[in-house]
Design a protein around this motif. Structure first.
Motif: not given
Length: 455
Positions: A365-384
């Motif tokens: 299923g697509a659960k991992l896809l959602g978690m990966q995109l959420l993780g990238l978003l969190i990383i982007f916001v934190w770092v930027a």
């Protein structure tokens, strides 16, 4: 990427980082430690890559920044970064608060903080060396030092605690084997913020300029890329600490790393040939690193044919972004954005489909896809956010960017006691030759009509 470390939640005392598991043999400790040693040597590769990517007049300064970043990372990780990443967080899930400055480090049957520090500090130094490429030819040494300390000791350390130490982001479902997101995508995001805030080099995108901005040594870039390729085998391989119990996984990780790197380099070379009808050593080299970044997302949970697909798509992704970035007037001489930000994103995104244990293509299923995109978003916001705050403070104090005179003459001449390679007689050689020829002319050639010259 939580193979190596486990939080001991609910305990009153901090638990030691779990390298390796209690049942593992002593050789596992040695393997991780040696991998850390080799990862430090990849700094030579990054120094070559970055020196070759800038103009000659700034090549020495960028090597200084790479080496300075390495030393500052080691020191700040000893003092704070390791404790923030792998210390006990008192159930806050934010950052560790123990093991600071080497206090209460342990080495016993449950793990080894000393081995863990060597491996993880050398990995953090890779993230900082990537970031130094974004600061090429424009940032002062003081500003770079402050940024390196903040990034390694706080920004990256926080991400490491959330992911590498089996933290809340990993527990939530985000997966990242060796740092495609937390190391390379994060460094690419930081690099994007740095290069945008620093603004382009003077006249870089001026259509009327006569200045040259070509990379001064594609050969250096190639040498460095091969060194990094070799070091990456230890970087990915060292993640699999329990070789005594997981021989298949260690071999699989090595095979996937090799296949992806070779594929990325080859296809980036082919794509650039069709784009420009000429060969490109730079594209060949950048393709290798791009593929290594992408495949690091799930090197242990993919088939070798999947590593080939990762390498191919990484080459395409790099080739497109390398063309687009200059057109939007982002000055990125080391191509941190297309190589690391772009392919860090690609690797984490693809893992949601190709991961053999949780991917869409394997029926999960697509659960991992959602978690990966959420993780990238969190990383982007934190770092930027924190990189931007750091840079704005430095800019407010007037120490962020070199002055226009230094930029014109080159950082090497202005602040490094001369250019990277200095020929001892380069100033006096011509007058000496002319004087010698005049003496010869006076002794034997007077009146002959012969005029000596340089041949």
């Amino acid at each position: 990427m939580g193979h190596l470390f486990r939080h001991q939640e609910g305990e009153a005392a901090p638990a030691i980082a779990n390298i390796p598991a209690p049942q593992a043999s002593t050789i596992d400790y040695d393997w991780v430690l040696i991998s850390g040693f080799i990862i430090v040597l990849t700094q030579v590769g990054f120094a070559f890559i970055e020196a070759g990517s800038v103009r000659y007049k700034n090549s020495q300064s960028i090597v200084i920044k790479v080496i300075l970043g390495l030393f500052l990372t080691i020191l700040i990780w000893w003092l704070f970064g390791y404790g923030f990443s792998f210390g006990y967080d008192f159930q806050t899930n934010f950052m560790g608060g123990t093991k600071l400055g080497g206090s209460n480090w342990e080495a016993n049957q449950y793990g080894n903080d000393y081995t863990n520090f060597v491996f993880r500090a050398s990995g953090a130094a890779i993230a900082v060396s990537v970031l130094s490429g974004a600061a090429a030819e424009r940032m002062t040494f003081l500003a770079w030092s402050v940024l390196a300390i903040v990034y390694a000791g706080f920004i990256y350390a926080g991400l490491a605690h959330w992911t590498l130490g089996q933290g809340w982001l990993t527990t939530l479902g985000y997966k990242d084997f060796s740092g495609a997101g937390v190391v390379f995508f994060a460094a690419g995001v930081a690099g994007l913020v740095v290069t945008v805030l620093l603004k382009p080099r003077r006249f870089r995108f001026d259509p009327n300029t006569t200045l040259q901005f070509q990379r001064h040594s594609p050969i250096y870039i190639a040498f460095g890329s091969i060194l990094v390729f070799a070091g990456w085998l230890f970087y990915n391989g060292g993640i699999v600490a329990q070789g005594a119990n997981s021989k298949y996984t260690q071999g699989l990780v090595a095979v996937n790393t090799l296949i992806a790197g070779a594929t990325g380099g080859f296809f980036a070379f082919i794509i650039r040939y069709f784009q420009n009808e000429t060969t490109s050593l730079v594209a060949l080299s950048r393709g290798i690193i791009s593929a290594l970044v992408a495949v690091s997302a799930a090197t242990d949970d993919m088939k070798p044919w999947t590593a080939f697909i990762y390498g191919l798509l990484a080459a395409v992704f790099y080739s497109v972004l390398a063309k687009v970035i200059p057109k939007v007037h982002i000055d990125d001489p080391v191509e941190v954005v297309p190589v690391f930000l772009g392919n860090g994103f690609l690797g984490i995104f693809l893992s949601a489909f190709f991961d053999t244990k949780a991917g869409v293509f394997y029926g999960f299923g697509a659960k991992l896809l959602g978690m990966q995109l959420l993780g990238l978003l969190i990383i982007f916001v934190w770092v930027a956010f924190f990189v931007l705050i750091t840079l704005l403070i430095l800019k407010g104090f007037g120490v962020l960017r070199i002055d226009s005179e230094t930029e014109s003459v080159g950082i090497d001449k202005a602040h490094c006691l001369g250019e990277a390679i200095v020929f001892a007689n380069q100033i006096d050689e011509v007058p000496l030759v002319q004087k010698t020829e005049m003496v010869q002319l006076g002794n034997s050639q007077i009146g002959s009509g012969f005029r000596p010259g340089f041949r």
